[in-house]
Design an enzyme around this catalytic site. Structure first.
Site, PDB file in Angstrom:
ATOM      1  N   HIS A  72       0.822  -1.202   0.000  1.00  0.00           N
ATOM      2  CA  HIS A  72       0.000   0.000   0.000  1.00  0.00           C
ATOM      3  C   HIS A  72       0.857   1.254   0.000  1.00  0.00           C
ATOM      4  O   HIS A  72       2.090   1.189   0.087  1.00  0.00           O
ATOM      5  CB  HIS A  72      -0.937   0.003   1.211  1.00  0.00           C
ATOM      6  CG  HIS A  72      -0.210  -0.049   2.535  1.00  0.00           C
ATOM      7  ND1 HIS A  72       0.058  -1.235   3.189  1.00  0.00           N
ATOM      8  CD2 HIS A  72       0.315   0.934   3.314  1.00  0.00           C
ATOM      9  CE1 HIS A  72       0.713  -0.980   4.310  1.00  0.00           C
ATOM     10  NE2 HIS A  72       0.884   0.332   4.405  1.00  0.00           N
ATOM     11  N   TYR A  89      -3.553   3.407   2.048  1.00  0.00           N
ATOM     12  CA  TYR A  89      -4.561   2.969   1.087  1.00  0.00           C
ATOM     13  C   TYR A  89      -3.893   2.068   0.054  1.00  0.00           C
ATOM     14  O   TYR A  89      -2.717   2.254  -0.275  1.00  0.00           O
ATOM     15  CB  TYR A  89      -5.205   4.155   0.364  1.00  0.00           C
ATOM     16  CG  TYR A  89      -6.061   5.023   1.260  1.00  0.00           C
ATOM     17  CD1 TYR A  89      -7.379   4.685   1.543  1.00  0.00           C
ATOM     18  CD2 TYR A  89      -5.538   6.186   1.823  1.00  0.00           C
ATOM     19  CE1 TYR A  89      -8.161   5.488   2.365  1.00  0.00           C
ATOM     20  CE2 TYR A  89      -6.314   6.995   2.657  1.00  0.00           C
ATOM     21  CZ  TYR A  89      -7.628   6.632   2.918  1.00  0.00           C
ATOM     22  OH  TYR A  89      -8.397   7.419   3.728  1.00  0.00           O
ATOM     23  N   THR A  90      -4.664   1.124  -0.476  1.00  0.00           N
ATOM     24  CA  THR A  90      -4.157   0.245  -1.525  1.00  0.00           C
ATOM     25  C   THR A  90      -4.752   0.656  -2.862  1.00  0.00           C
ATOM     26  O   THR A  90      -5.977   0.636  -3.019  1.00  0.00           O
ATOM     27  CB  THR A  90      -4.530  -1.226  -1.253  1.00  0.00           C
ATOM     28  OG1 THR A  90      -4.041  -1.603   0.038  1.00  0.00           O
ATOM     29  CG2 THR A  90      -3.924  -2.134  -2.311  1.00  0.00           C
ATOM     30  N   CYS A 244      -8.948  -8.829   5.465  1.00  0.00           N
ATOM     31  CA  CYS A 244      -8.842  -7.381   5.652  1.00  0.00           C
ATOM     32  C   CYS A 244     -10.249  -6.837   5.865  1.00  0.00           C
ATOM     33  O   CYS A 244     -11.133  -7.017   5.024  1.00  0.00           O
ATOM     34  CB  CYS A 244      -8.200  -6.711   4.434  1.00  0.00           C
ATOM     35  SG  CYS A 244      -7.881  -4.941   4.663  1.00  0.00           S
TER      36      CYS A 244
END
Length: 270
Positions: A72, A89-90, A244
């Site tokens: 990320h 954030y990815t 996740c």
């Protein structure tokens, strides 16, 4: 004239050296794990009342972000009080998407970074650094992945799934259980369904909703131990389970997976 020509040689060499250094710096991938760099927001697409897709331009049309699979970036912004906030954030894009990267962001009413994204307009800049993350993957590392995602926790799963499925040499299979409250909360549903159709022999998806609409054929309520047992491959040395989601969900899933005899070597939490 001879004097001038002789002294022009080192000047030319110096200029050439500077040009070479500049070329090498500019040709590097724009990732930087230690320092923030600014990227321009070139397109904002509202996907629902609280979800938007943000496309940021890379330095050149041929640039790639250079983010390893499953890792990320950190984004820096300001909350409603003007205080700095940093959150990971990815991106949903890969290095096959040249010239830009995209983030799909769910903006929560009280979220500090959500405020920053809510206020962003096309032409604004976002400070980013990375890559970060413990996830490491090479094709053939495992026979199959089981993936459990909740809400915005789908983004690293989507990135990993895309990378594996779009690699023709990678035969790894994927089973995804994706939980949300309502059908409108399902992020990237069209993109996920497209992958599931295109790679039907390698990618299966099971949606779970807490508040399903009439006629819903997927899972209902919370993700259960029975759902995991039904949709995931049994524990084995070449199986890995990724998860996740919100902390309470991650904790519940850890208990389910332990009860199903998935050991620590089988598990990874983003």
């Amino acid at each position: 004239m001879d004097f001038l020509e002789a002294n022009e040689i080192p000047i030319v060499i110096a200029v050439f050296a500077v040009a070479i250094v500049a070329f090498l710096l500019l040709s590097k991938k724009p990732k930087d794990p230690e320092n923030f760099r600014e990227f321009k927001l070139v397109k904002r697409t509202q996907l629902s009342h609280n979800v938007a897709k943000f496309r940021f331009a890379l330095p050149k049309p041929t640039s790639v972000l250079g983010l390893p699979i499953g890792q990320h970036i950190s984004c820096r912004g300001k909350d409603s009080q003007g205080e700095e906030v940093i959150k990971p954030y990815t991106p949903t894009t890969l290095d096959s998407d040249v010239g830009y990267f995209e983030l799909v962001i769910k903006m929560y009413p009280q979220g500090r970074m959500s405020h920053h994204f809510r206020e962003m307009k096309e032409g604004d800049y976002m400070a980013v650094k990375g890559p970060k993350g413990r996830f490491k993957y090479r094709p053939g590392d495992v026979r199959a992945f089981g993936m459990i995602a909740g809400g915005s926790g789908i983004t690293p799963m989507f990135q990993v799934a895309r990378a594996i499925l779009e690699d023709e040499s990678d035969k790894t299979k994927l089973d995804l259980i994706y939980a949300n409250i309502t059908v409108d909360d399902i992020l990237l549903k069209e993109e996920i369904d497209t992958l599931a159709t295109k790679y039907a022999s390698r990618f299966k998806v099971y949606y779970v909703l807490n508040q399903p609409p009439e006629g819903w054929t997927g899972g209902v309520g919370f993700v259960t131990k029975e759902m995991i047992a039904e949709h995931f491959p049994a524990p084995a040395f070449d199986i890995k389970i990724l998860r996740c989601g919100p902390p309470p969900m991650n904790k519940a899933m850890a208990a389910h997976l332990e009860a199903l005899n998935y050991g620590p070597e089988h598990l990874f939490q983003f």
